[in-house]
Design an enzyme around this catalytic site. Sequence first.
Site, PDB file in Angstrom:
ATOM      1  CE  LYS A 121      36.018 -19.616 -23.628  1.00 51.53           C
ATOM      2  NZ  LYS A 121      37.247 -20.383 -23.737  1.00 51.53           N
ATOM      3  CG  ASP A 142      26.045   5.325 -20.641  1.00 49.09           C
ATOM      4  OD1 ASP A 142      25.627   5.694 -19.530  1.00 49.09           O
ATOM      5  OD2 ASP A 142      26.873   5.972 -21.323  1.00 49.09           O
ATOM      6  CG  ASN A 162      34.809   2.269 -18.096  1.00 52.94           C
ATOM      7  OD1 ASN A 162      35.664   2.558 -17.265  1.00 52.94           O
ATOM      8  ND2 ASN A 162      33.522   2.154 -17.772  1.00 52.94           N
ATOM      9  CG  PHE A 203      33.495  13.223 -12.407  1.00 53.07           C
ATOM     10  CD1 PHE A 203      33.105  13.345 -11.090  1.00 53.07           C
ATOM     11  CD2 PHE A 203      34.841  13.406 -12.726  1.00 53.07           C
ATOM     12  CE1 PHE A 203      34.031  13.649 -10.101  1.00 53.07           C
ATOM     13  CE2 PHE A 203      35.770  13.710 -11.744  1.00 53.07           C
ATOM     14  CZ  PHE A 203      35.370  13.830 -10.427  1.00 53.07           C
TER      15      PHE A 203
HETATM   16  O1  PMT Z   1      39.171   6.306 -12.663  1.00 57.48           O
HETATM   17  P1  PMT Z   1      40.278   7.081 -13.339  1.00 57.48           P
HETATM   18  O2  PMT Z   1      41.172   6.188 -14.172  1.00 57.48           O
HETATM   19  O3  PMT Z   1      41.034   7.958 -12.385  1.00 57.48           O
HETATM   20  O4  PMT Z   1      39.579   8.053 -14.407  1.00 57.48           O
HETATM   21  C1  PMT Z   1      38.779   9.112 -13.962  1.00 57.48           C
HETATM   22  C2  PMT Z   1      37.511   9.267 -14.805  1.00 57.48           C
HETATM   23  C3  PMT Z   1      37.890   9.677 -16.227  1.00 57.48           C
HETATM   24  C4  PMT Z   1      36.719   7.949 -14.838  1.00 57.48           C
HETATM   25  C5  PMT Z   1      36.645  10.390 -14.117  1.00 57.48           C
HETATM   26  O5  PMT Z   1      37.383  11.568 -14.098  1.00 57.48           O
HETATM   27  C6  PMT Z   1      35.331  10.605 -14.855  1.00 57.48           C
HETATM   28  O6  PMT Z   1      35.215  11.378 -15.776  1.00 57.48           O
HETATM   29  N1  PMT Z   1      34.256   9.871 -14.423  1.00 57.48           N
HETATM   30  C7  PMT Z   1      32.953   9.852 -15.094  1.00 57.48           C
HETATM   31  C8  PMT Z   1      33.029   9.003 -16.335  1.00 57.48           C
HETATM   32  C9  PMT Z   1      31.690   8.873 -17.018  1.00 57.48           C
HETATM   33  O7  PMT Z   1      31.075   7.843 -16.919  1.00 57.48           O
HETATM   34  O8  PMT Z   1      31.273   9.953 -17.601  1.00 57.48           O
HETATM   35  P2  PMT Z   1      29.848  10.075 -18.367  1.00 57.48           P
HETATM   36  O9  PMT Z   1      29.916  11.389 -19.012  1.00 57.48           O
HETATM   37  O10 PMT Z   1      29.633   8.842 -19.192  1.00 57.48           O
HETATM   38  O11 PMT Z   1      28.782  10.059 -17.179  1.00 57.48           O
HETATM   39  C10 PMT Z   1      28.283  11.247 -16.616  1.00 57.48           C
HETATM   40  C11 PMT Z   1      27.935  11.055 -15.154  1.00 57.48           C
HETATM   41  O12 PMT Z   1      26.837  10.155 -15.044  1.00 57.48           O
HETATM   42  C12 PMT Z   1      29.059  10.480 -14.315  1.00 57.48           C
HETATM   43  O13 PMT Z   1      29.035  11.119 -13.052  1.00 57.48           O
HETATM   44  C13 PMT Z   1      28.680   9.017 -14.163  1.00 57.48           C
HETATM   45  O14 PMT Z   1      29.129   8.477 -12.926  1.00 57.48           O
HETATM   46  C14 PMT Z   1      27.157   9.083 -14.205  1.00 57.48           C
HETATM   47  N2  PMT Z   1      26.500   7.893 -14.739  1.00 57.48           N
HETATM   48  C15 PMT Z   1      26.732   7.482 -16.014  1.00 57.48           C
HETATM   49  C16 PMT Z   1      26.062   6.400 -16.537  1.00 57.48           C
HETATM   50  C17 PMT Z   1      25.136   5.717 -15.711  1.00 57.48           C
HETATM   51  N3  PMT Z   1      24.482   4.669 -16.151  1.00 57.48           N
HETATM   52  N4  PMT Z   1      24.926   6.135 -14.451  1.00 57.48           N
HETATM   53  C18 PMT Z   1      25.587   7.215 -13.964  1.00 57.48           C
HETATM   54  O15 PMT Z   1      25.381   7.599 -12.813  1.00 57.48           O
END
Ligand code: PMT
Length: 405
Positions: free
Chosen positions: A289, A279, A209, A324
Site C-alpha cells: 500500500k 485507455d 470509471n 460504442f
Molecule cells: O455500463 P453502463 O453504466 O450502462 O454505461 C453504458 C456505457 C456508457 C459504458 C456504454 O453505453 C458505452 O458507451 N460504452 C463504451 C464506453 C467507452 O469506453 O467508450 P470509448 O469511446 O472510450 O471507447 C470506444 C470503443 O472502444 C468502445 O467500444 C470500447 O469498448 C472500446 N475500447 C476502448 C478502449 C480500449 N482500450 N479498448 C477498447 O476496446
Amino acid sequence: MLKGKVVVLGVTGGIAAYKTADLASRLVKQHAEVHVIMTKNATEFITPLTFESLTGTKCIVDTFDRNFQWDIQHISLAKKADAFMVAPATANVIAKMAHGLADDMLTTTILAAKCPKIIAPAMNTAMFENPITQNNLEILRQYGFTVIEPEAGILACRDTGKGRLPSTELLLSSILQAIAFEKDMAGLRVLVTAGPTQEALDPVRYITNLSSGKMGCAVAEAAVLRGAAVTLVSGPMTAEAPYGLQEHLSVRTAQEMYAAVIDRFAEQDITVKAAAVADYRPVHCADEKIKKSDTDLSVSFTRNPDILLELGKRKRADQLLCGFAMETENLLQNAAEKLKKKNADLLVANSLRQAGAGFQGDTNVITLMTQTETTELPLLTKKEAAHRILDKLLEMRAKQETASI
Ligand code: PMT
C-alpha cells in the site's frame, strides 16, 4: 413483453412458495394471462386467494373442484399454456413429473401440456443432492424440461448449501427466454463486453470509471432472448449478468479483457463492445500500500491495448463488429472517426451531456452509425436500445449474406 401469452404457474409445498407470488405479479405486469395451480401442500404455505388477487384468475388446487366454468380444466389449461413453470418444485413433485404420475391438478395438467416447461427446484441441500432427485431431474431434462439450478445460501432449515429458489428476476427471464421473442438470432454466436475495467495502483487502490455494466448486460440479455449463444466478458460491474448465457467471464483489467475477448473472437458471428475499457493503466503497481507523505504523488500511466482496434484488424468478412463511443463533446464527429479508425461495422454513440444517457441509469440516448447512415434514436430504456442495436446488426447481416451469394 408477454402480451397475448398464457403462463401457467405450478406452486408446490415448499417454504419458497410465497416468492412465487412476486413472480405472478411480475408476469401480470408484463401483460401475461397467468393461471396458478397449487398442490394441496402449497396451500399450507400461501393461500390461493393471494394468487387470485394478483392474477385475476381462479387459482386451482383440487382436481374435483366443480366451482368454476365447466371445462375439462387440466386439458384446457394445458392447451392454452404458452409456458408452464413449476416454482418452487419440491423433490416429491419432481419425482411425480419424472415418472408420469398424475394424481392432482398440477401433475395432471403438466403431463398434458406440450408448451415449454421450466422447473425451479427448491429444497433442503441433502434432498437436492440425493442421487434419486438428481436422476429425476436428469429424466426431466431428457424429456425437454428446462431445469433452473437452485442457488446456494442459508436455507429455511438452517442448513447452508444449494437449494434456494433463485430470484424472481431470473425466473422471469427464463420464461421470457422461452416465449417472449421470435428466435431471430438462433444459431448465431454473440460476444458482448460490459462494465468498467480496474487498473491497480497498489493492492488497495485502482483507477476505474462509472460504468455499471447495464448497457452491456442489456445487449447480452436481448441476444439471449432472441436465441443467440451469448458469451459475456465483463469487468467488475454492479449490474447482474443475465440468465441463459452460454459463457460468462469476469475479468478485472483491460489486459485481462483483451486476452478473454481475443481468445474467443474467431468463433463469434457478432461482437458488441459496450464495456468502458480504461485507455491507460499505471506503469507500476506497488507491491505494498502506498503510504501517504507530505509531498504530492505523481503516477505515470502507460497505454492499455485497444481491444476494438485489434478486433477490427482481425475481423473476417462474415463477422460483424459493433463498438460504442462515449463522448462528452463532438459526439457524431468523434464517433465517425472511431467507426473508421477501428474498422467497426456499427458504432453506437452516446453522450454523457445528454439527459437520460450514459452511465448507470436504466435509459440511454443512442445514435447508430454505419459507413453509410446515421440514425438518431429517442430516449429508450437500455433494454429497448439493446434490441434496436441487435435489429440493426441483423439487418446488416442479412445484407452481408446477400452480398456473399
Ligand atoms: O455500463 P453502463 O453504466 O450502462 O454505461 C453504458 C456505457 C456508457 C459504458 C456504454 O453505453 C458505452 O458507451 N460504452 C463504451 C464506453 C467507452 O469506453 O467508450 P470509448 O469511446 O472510450 O471507447 C470506444 C470503443 O472502444 C468502445 O467500444 C470500447 O469498448 C472500446 N475500447 C476502448 C478502449 C480500449 N482500450 N479498448 C477498447 O476496446
